[in-house]
Design an enzyme around this catalytic site. Structure first.
Site, PDB file in Angstrom:
ATOM      1  N   GLY A 184     -20.695   7.125   4.563  1.00 13.36           N
ATOM      2  CA  GLY A 184     -19.818   7.452   3.436  1.00 13.36           C
ATOM      3  C   GLY A 184     -20.451   7.085   2.113  1.00 13.36           C
ATOM      4  N   VAL A 185     -20.690   8.101   1.288  1.00 12.70           N
ATOM      5  CA  VAL A 185     -21.305   7.849  -0.020  1.00 12.70           C
ATOM      6  C   VAL A 185     -20.394   8.369  -1.126  1.00 12.70           C
ATOM      7  CG1 VAL A 185     -23.668   7.737   0.826  1.00 12.70           C
ATOM      8  CG2 VAL A 185     -22.711   9.952   0.213  1.00 12.70           C
ATOM      9  N   GLY A 186     -19.091   8.023  -1.006  1.00  8.82           N
ATOM     10  CA  GLY A 186     -18.113   8.411  -2.026  1.00  8.82           C
ATOM     11  C   GLY A 186     -18.136   7.426  -3.178  1.00  8.82           C
TER      12      GLY A 186
ATOM     13  N   VAL B  97     -17.155   4.250  -3.546  1.00  7.86           N
ATOM     14  CA  VAL B  97     -17.708   2.920  -3.259  1.00  7.86           C
ATOM     15  C   VAL B  97     -19.113   3.053  -2.673  1.00  7.86           C
ATOM     16  CG1 VAL B  97     -17.447   0.810  -1.890  1.00  7.86           C
ATOM     17  CG2 VAL B  97     -15.440   1.870  -2.931  1.00  7.86           C
TER      18      VAL B  97
ATOM     19  N   LYS C 109       0.857  -1.182   0.000  1.00  3.55           N
ATOM     20  CA  LYS C 109       0.000   0.000   0.000  1.00  3.55           C
ATOM     21  C   LYS C 109       0.900   1.240   0.000  1.00  3.55           C
ATOM     22  CE  LYS C 109      -4.512   1.072   0.581  1.00  3.55           C
ATOM     23  NZ  LYS C 109      -5.704   0.402   0.127  1.00  3.55           N
TER      24      LYS C 109
HETATM   25  P1  NAD Z   1     -13.926   8.098  -1.391  1.00  3.07           P
HETATM   26  O1  NAD Z   1     -12.948   9.124  -0.934  1.00  3.07           O
HETATM   27  O2  NAD Z   1     -14.449   8.189  -2.778  1.00  3.07           O
HETATM   28  O3  NAD Z   1     -15.202   8.055  -0.415  1.00  3.07           O
HETATM   29  C1  NAD Z   1     -15.102   8.145   0.961  1.00  3.07           C
HETATM   30  C2  NAD Z   1     -16.276   8.996   1.405  1.00  3.07           C
HETATM   31  O4  NAD Z   1     -16.302   9.030   2.825  1.00  3.07           O
HETATM   32  C3  NAD Z   1     -16.201  10.435   0.927  1.00  3.07           C
HETATM   33  O5  NAD Z   1     -17.417  10.820   0.300  1.00  3.07           O
HETATM   34  C4  NAD Z   1     -15.945  11.218   2.213  1.00  3.07           C
HETATM   35  O6  NAD Z   1     -16.489  12.537   2.167  1.00  3.07           O
HETATM   36  C5  NAD Z   1     -16.634  10.342   3.218  1.00  3.07           C
HETATM   37  N1  NAD Z   1     -16.240  10.583   4.602  1.00  3.07           N
HETATM   38  C6  NAD Z   1     -15.059  10.988   5.104  1.00  3.07           C
HETATM   39  N2  NAD Z   1     -15.111  11.104   6.435  1.00  3.07           N
HETATM   40  C7  NAD Z   1     -16.364  10.743   6.799  1.00  3.07           C
HETATM   41  C8  NAD Z   1     -17.038  10.648   8.043  1.00  3.07           C
HETATM   42  N3  NAD Z   1     -16.438  10.943   9.200  1.00  3.07           N
HETATM   43  N4  NAD Z   1     -18.335  10.245   8.046  1.00  3.07           N
HETATM   44  C9  NAD Z   1     -18.958   9.943   6.890  1.00  3.07           C
HETATM   45  N5  NAD Z   1     -18.371  10.027   5.680  1.00  3.07           N
HETATM   46  C10 NAD Z   1     -17.083  10.411   5.634  1.00  3.07           C
HETATM   47  O7  NAD Z   1     -13.239   6.674  -1.120  1.00  3.07           O
HETATM   48  P2  NAD Z   1     -13.712   5.246  -1.654  1.00  3.07           P
HETATM   49  O8  NAD Z   1     -12.833   4.865  -2.783  1.00  3.07           O
HETATM   50  O9  NAD Z   1     -15.179   5.228  -1.811  1.00  3.07           O
HETATM   51  O10 NAD Z   1     -13.294   4.325  -0.415  1.00  3.07           O
HETATM   52  C11 NAD Z   1     -14.104   4.204   0.745  1.00  3.07           C
HETATM   53  C12 NAD Z   1     -13.558   3.107   1.627  1.00  3.07           C
HETATM   54  O11 NAD Z   1     -13.537   1.890   0.895  1.00  3.07           O
HETATM   55  C13 NAD Z   1     -12.108   3.311   2.099  1.00  3.07           C
HETATM   56  O12 NAD Z   1     -11.950   2.767   3.391  1.00  3.07           O
HETATM   57  C14 NAD Z   1     -11.295   2.511   1.097  1.00  3.07           C
HETATM   58  O13 NAD Z   1     -10.047   2.129   1.625  1.00  3.07           O
HETATM   59  C15 NAD Z   1     -12.216   1.343   0.896  1.00  3.07           C
HETATM   60  N6  NAD Z   1     -12.022   0.626  -0.359  1.00  3.07           N
HETATM   61  C16 NAD Z   1     -12.107   1.261  -1.554  1.00  3.07           C
HETATM   62  C17 NAD Z   1     -11.954   0.539  -2.732  1.00  3.07           C
HETATM   63  C18 NAD Z   1     -12.113   1.173  -4.082  1.00  3.07           C
HETATM   64  O14 NAD Z   1     -12.221   0.444  -5.075  1.00  3.07           O
HETATM   65  N7  NAD Z   1     -12.175   2.488  -4.167  1.00  3.07           N
HETATM   66  C19 NAD Z   1     -11.680  -0.840  -2.688  1.00  3.07           C
HETATM   67  C20 NAD Z   1     -11.610  -1.471  -1.437  1.00  3.07           C
HETATM   68  C21 NAD Z   1     -11.778  -0.726  -0.280  1.00  3.07           C
END
Ligand code: NAD
Length: 347
Positions: free
Chosen positions: A178-180, A182, A78
């Protein structure tokens, strides 16, 4: 670093600094027993360098287990970049990051994680051939988030099946943190399956999209643990299952895409004792790395990805079933199986 609790016999932990671009980056290679290490790059505004090192050590160990459970010939690694992903990005920064990845000569493949998008990885890829999750090139697989989310959604159903005796999500209430990238896609799948959504995020724009598209109710960030729901789906950051939050949760299932959801491994047994079935994070969120692995192999095939995802969901089911049959905590069962797979390869 060797004294840190999060240090787990990592093969290499590499620190990079680039004065011109301001890059401060750590790449941790936990294990290359199953193959070259692979795992996304996270950009985060850490409070201290020590916090950054702890994060990369935990995340890279998690990638070893995740890749093993996903049945991939990849080890765990990582990268973390110290900075604000909204204000500190530049072409020079990601070129410097690409050179850092390249210097490890294939021991580590990078891709997107929190704070990093495909445009950033495209820039890094101009300096290294060890980048995946690209949008251009013969085997490009793009942003892994939609595939990660599909795997998470299928994992939620597999966990619901064991907790409720049915995987029908119609009418179930899911609290989504979290609605980013994923979480947003997970919400879409859940809404299509008829689930009622209560969501929270610190990003108002992302919240507006989900509340409109998926008829989701918005909760305050600090209230998401108190929601009267069947399922809690964490899709933001780590360590959010801790003694304080656990006593507030009213759900029967915890299943979401975020990495390192449990604050400590001991939380797994506490979650079990609270009568909650927890889908181990690195198993349920493994579909994204399967997508990345298809690209690393040199020939991307969606059929191959789907076949691997089917096996991943079966593996998740095996972990849950074994935990339910033996009374073990699901995270401990998953760790045991992942370690056994790595040790078998080492032998
Ligand atoms: P992202 O940055 O697109 O989304 C994360 C979201 O969480 C954002 O919208 C952010 O504003 C929100 N957030 C931050 N702090 C917060 C809080 N205190 N309360 C509520 N929401 C909050 O990231 P992502 O790619 O969607 O990843 C999300 C999680 O999934 C991470 O832990 C990441 O490691 C894990 N993950 C992602 C992938 C991938 O394919 N992107 C794969 C496996 C695991």
């Amino acid at each position: 670093m060797f004294d840190l609790a999060s240090f787990d016999d990592h093969e290499g932990v590499h620190f990079f600094h680039d004065g011109d671009s301001g890059l401060r980056c750590v790449i941790a290679v936990h294990s290359t027993v199953l193959g070259p290490s692979a795992g996304g790059c996270r950009m985060w505004d850490y409070a201290t360098g020590a916090e950054m090192v702890t994060d990369v050590l935990r995340l890279s160990q998690g990638m070893s287990y995740k890749n093993a459970m996903a049945g991939l010939e990849l080890g765990g690694g990582k990268a973390v970049i110290w900075g604000n992903s909204k204000t500190d990005k530049s072409e020079a920064l990601f070129r410097a990051f690409g050179r850092a990845v390249e210097s490890l000569q294939g021991k580590y493949y990078t891709a997107e994680d929190v704070g990093i998008d495909t445009a950033d990885i495209e820039i890094a890829a101009q300096e290294t051939s060890y980048a995946a999750g690209l949008t251009s090139g013969g085997a490009a697989s793009g942003d892994p988030s939609p595939i990660t989310a599909l795997g998470v959604f299928r994992g939620i159903k597999a966990t619901a099946m064991r907790a409720f005796g049915t995987d029908d999500l119609n009418g179930r209430t899911v609290a989504v943190q979290g609605v980013g990238s994923v979480g947003g896609h997970v919400c879409q799948y859940l809404a299509e399956a008829g689930a009622n959504l209560v969501v929270c995020d610190v990003d108002e724009t992302a919240l507006a999209v989900v509340s409109q598209r998926d008829s989701a109710t918005i909760a305050a960030v600090n209230d998401i643990y108190d929601v009267e729901a069947d399922i809690f789906s964490p899709n933001a950051l780590g360590a959010i299952i801790n003694p304080d939050t656990l006593k507030r949760l009213k759900v029967k299932v915890i299943a979401g895409g975020a990495n390192n959801q449990l604050k400590t491994p001991e939380m797994g047994a506490m979650v079990r004792d609270a009568g909650i079935l927890y889908a181990p994070d690195y198993v349920i969120n493994g579909a994204g790395i399967i997508n990345v692995a298809a690209e690393i192999s040199g020939t991307y095939s969606r059929e191959w990805v789907d076949a691997k995802m089917d096996i991943l969901i079966e593996t998740l089911g095996q972990v849950l079933d074994e935990a339910l049959e033996t009374g073990g905590a699901t995270n401990i069962v998953a760790d045991r199986i992942a370690k056994a797979r790595i040790e078998a390869a080492r032998a």
